[in-house]
Motif scaffolding. Structure first.
Motif, PDB file in Angstrom:
ATOM      1  N   ARG A  20      59.687 -15.674  36.482  1.00  0.00           N
ATOM      2  CA  ARG A  20      59.045 -14.594  36.204  1.00  0.00           C
ATOM      3  C   ARG A  20      59.653 -13.532  37.117  1.00  0.00           C
ATOM      4  O   ARG A  20      58.903 -12.595  37.540  1.00  0.00           O
ATOM      5  N   ASP A  74      61.519 -11.107  36.218  1.00  0.00           N
ATOM      6  CA  ASP A  74      61.310  -9.826  35.331  1.00  0.00           C
ATOM      7  C   ASP A  74      60.068  -9.014  35.766  1.00  0.00           C
ATOM      8  O   ASP A  74      59.984  -7.774  35.788  1.00  0.00           O
ATOM      9  N   ASP A  75      58.942  -9.919  36.077  1.00  0.00           N
ATOM     10  CA  ASP A  75      57.678  -9.172  36.583  1.00  0.00           C
ATOM     11  C   ASP A  75      57.942  -8.452  37.836  1.00  0.00           C
ATOM     12  O   ASP A  75      57.089  -7.565  38.107  1.00  0.00           O
ATOM     13  N   ASP A 109      57.672  -4.378  38.768  1.00  0.00           N
ATOM     14  CA  ASP A 109      56.325  -3.938  39.607  1.00  0.00           C
ATOM     15  C   ASP A 109      56.859  -2.709  40.365  1.00  0.00           C
ATOM     16  O   ASP A 109      56.159  -2.072  40.939  1.00  0.00           O
ATOM     17  N   SER A 159      61.905  -2.659  28.502  1.00  0.00           N
ATOM     18  CA  SER A 159      61.718  -4.004  28.932  1.00  0.00           C
ATOM     19  C   SER A 159      60.802  -4.676  28.004  1.00  0.00           C
ATOM     20  O   SER A 159      60.646  -5.920  27.720  1.00  0.00           O
ATOM     21  N   ARG A 186      59.010 -11.728  26.598  1.00  0.00           N
ATOM     22  CA  ARG A 186      57.847 -11.148  27.074  1.00  0.00           C
ATOM     23  C   ARG A 186      56.496 -11.055  26.274  1.00  0.00           C
ATOM     24  O   ARG A 186      55.338 -10.551  26.454  1.00  0.00           O
ATOM     25  N   GLU A 191      50.658 -19.026  33.777  1.00  0.00           N
ATOM     26  CA  GLU A 191      50.645 -18.282  35.281  1.00  0.00           C
ATOM     27  C   GLU A 191      51.257 -19.366  36.381  1.00  0.00           C
ATOM     28  O   GLU A 191      51.131 -20.362  36.210  1.00  0.00           O
ATOM     29  N   ARG A 224      55.464 -14.254  45.246  1.00  0.00           N
ATOM     30  CA  ARG A 224      56.597 -13.521  44.691  1.00  0.00           C
ATOM     31  C   ARG A 224      57.820 -14.013  45.677  1.00  0.00           C
ATOM     32  O   ARG A 224      58.980 -14.170  45.245  1.00  0.00           O
TER      33      ARG A 224
END
Length: 530
Positions: free
Chosen positions: A20, A22-23, A27, A38, A44, A50, A55
């Motif tokens: 993840r 790209d998350d 941010d 995006s 996506r 989850e 991070r």
């Protein structure tokens, strides 16, 4: 190579999706058009489970999965705590010596294959569990039959295909950037990647690392600044390295250093002195000085000594680059911005038609605000950004031979910021550079240079004689059909060259007189004869 690069790109995309990443990017405060773009990414729109990882863990594990080139990038980021959030910097710091190890049985098999004997026949003790593990190799503790405590470094298996794929992708990006962007052409990305290719492949040869470590140890023999462990050459091979085991405190273990009352100010200053000594005195500098490769001796905390390991990446500069760099830094420390501008033009780092006054004003605007400030108060991120803007404005080209030096400077600055944030980098470095420049023009140094030049004079005399013989051959052939005629122009040209050579080496007569006088006499004869 293009198919290889595409396959590697798909692998990178797979890792980005898995962790993840790209998350993490979304941010950040991104422009609206990039955030809108995006939503066009197909993954996506799919349901995703989850992740329980933080991070920092996600980023670290992604870099580990992608291999050595990405791990080294993470190591560099881990030293820049002024640019990274603490939780991410802490996780990336684990890339310095806590990369997941490969299977111990593979390490044992490689050692026995390289050394041609069983581990039990070579070592009195061999610890199967690795002592540390990094991007390119892992290390096992052992004891030789003769009693010395050593570490055994073993190259990871199957590294070359991964590195080759990453380099193919980097070359593809670099060539594409040069085609579409004039700014990219100024940065010379293909040359930079080409230099990095040589560096990373050199790091896979542990005999080269052993030679580098031996040279660095010899350069600092008996020095209170730096200790380099001994190499045991009888047990070194291209993929296995055996060297003395050292016992010290990791340079980032600030709590232990404080407990033993280490003089942190002196430690930080010595780090700067070691760097400048390697670059300017020896032109042989450790170019992978991330904290995982640096320890501090426990013997004399009030007189701290560094211990350096992992000499796989070594940098060097030509005498010309050394001279220009030193003069630039001294002028910079003295805030002589006009001198800095002129040196950049003289060295060819910026175009010759650049207006000195404009370039001087631009450098002053960028650099003046950072003086008289300790490291903790300097925003190097902002400084670098403004320097890049200035470089682009004046078409300054990146010097590939200085890329390793720039990387090492970032490591040193990041380390100094952790050890002693109040360090005044300029005050520490300026006396060393001024002393080095004085030594370069000392009578002893000049005499040594003259001796080196004089040693070349007999060779030049031999070249001159061979050149004269070659020029005389056409004349000898022509004499069979026509009256004798001397090659006057050729002889006089050669005579002029001999006189110039004699003038160049004239002072060398102090050391070795006869070749210079011989060249002078021969040159005069050839020029004056009719």
């Amino acid at each position: 190579m293009k198919l290889l690069a595409i396959r590697r790109l798909l692998r990178i995309q797979q890792v980005i999706i898995r962790y993840r990443l790209d998350d993490l990017l979304l941010d950040l405060p991104l422009p609206w058009w990039l955030r809108t773009l995006s939503y066009a990414l197909p993954w996506r729109w799919l349901p995703r489970k989850e992740l329980s990882l933080s991070r920092g863990e996600r980023l670290r594990r992604a870099l580990e999965d992608l291999g050595p080139i990405f791990i080294k990038f993470g190591q560099l980021l881990s030293t820049r705590r002024d640019l990274m959030p603490p939780d991410i910097a802490d996780e990336l710091a684990r890339l310095q010596d806590q990369v997941p190890p490969f299977a111990p049985e593979k390490a044992v098999a490689r050692i026995e294959e390289q050394l041609g004997a069983k581990v039990s026949q070579i070592f009195a003790r061999f610890d199967v569990e690795p002592l540390a593990s990094a991007s390119v190799a892992q290390v096992h503790a052992a004891q030789l039959k003769s009693g010395e405590e050593v570490v055994v470094k073993v190259i990871r298996p199957n590294l070359r295909p991964i590195i080759r794929q990453d380099l193919a992708w980097l070359f593809l990006i670099a060539r594409l950037a040069e085609r579409v962007s004039s700014d990219a052409r100024r940065l010379r990305p293909v040359e930079v990647v080409d230099d990095y290719e040589k560096t990373i492949y050199d790091e896979l040869d542990l005999l080269r690392e052993a030679a580098n470590a031996s040279q660095l140890r010899r350069n600092f023999e008996g020095s209170p600044l730096l200790y380099v462990p001994q190499v045991y050459w009888d047990w070194c091979r291209p993929k296995v390295l055996v060297m003395e085991r050292i016992y010290g405190v990791p340079v980032t273990d600030l709590a232990t250093l404080a407990d033993q009352r280490t003089d942190m100010k002196l430690l930080a200053e010595r780090g700067v002195e070691i760097f400048f000594t390697q670059v300017f005195r020896d032109s042989f500098f450790h170019a992978d000085m991330h904290p995982g490769n640096i320890f501090v001796s426990t013997r004399q905390p009030w007189n701290p000594q560094y211990i350096a390991i992992d000499c796989g990446i070594i940098g060097s500069l030509t005498p010309e680059d050394q001279d220009y760099l030193a003069r630039n830094l001294i002028a910079f420390f003295k805030r002589d911005y006009r001198r800095v501008a002129q040196l950049h033009i003289d060295s060819g780092w910026v175009p010759a038609e650049t207006k000195v006054n404009d370039f001087e004003a631009a450098i002053r605007t960028v650099c003046e605000p950072i003086f008289e400030k300790p490291l903790k108060d300097i925003s190097f991120g902002q400084l670098l950004l403004r320097l890049f803007q200035t470089a682009r404005r004046f078409n300054m080209e990146v010097q590939p031979q200085l890329v390793l030096l720039q990387k090492t400077l970032l490591n040193i600055e990041g380390l100094g910021r952790q050890l002693y944030p109040d360090l005044d980098l300029w005050t520490t470095a300026q006396p060393f550079l001024e002393r080095w420049m004085r030594e370069r023009i000392s009578p002893l140094h000049l005499l040594r240079n003259l001796q080196q030049q004089a040693e070349q004079v007999p060779h030049l005399s031999q070249m001159a004689r061979e050149t004269l013989e070659r020029l005389s051959l056409p004349v000898a052939a022509a004499q069979k059909n026509e009256a004798p005629r001397e090659p006057q122009w050729a002889a006089r040209l050669l005579g002029a060259l001999l006189i110039a050579g004699a003038a160049t080496h004239g002072l060398a007569a102090i050391v070795e007189a006869w070749p210079s006088w011989l060249m002078l006499a021969g040159g005069l004869y050839l020029v004056l004869r009719r």
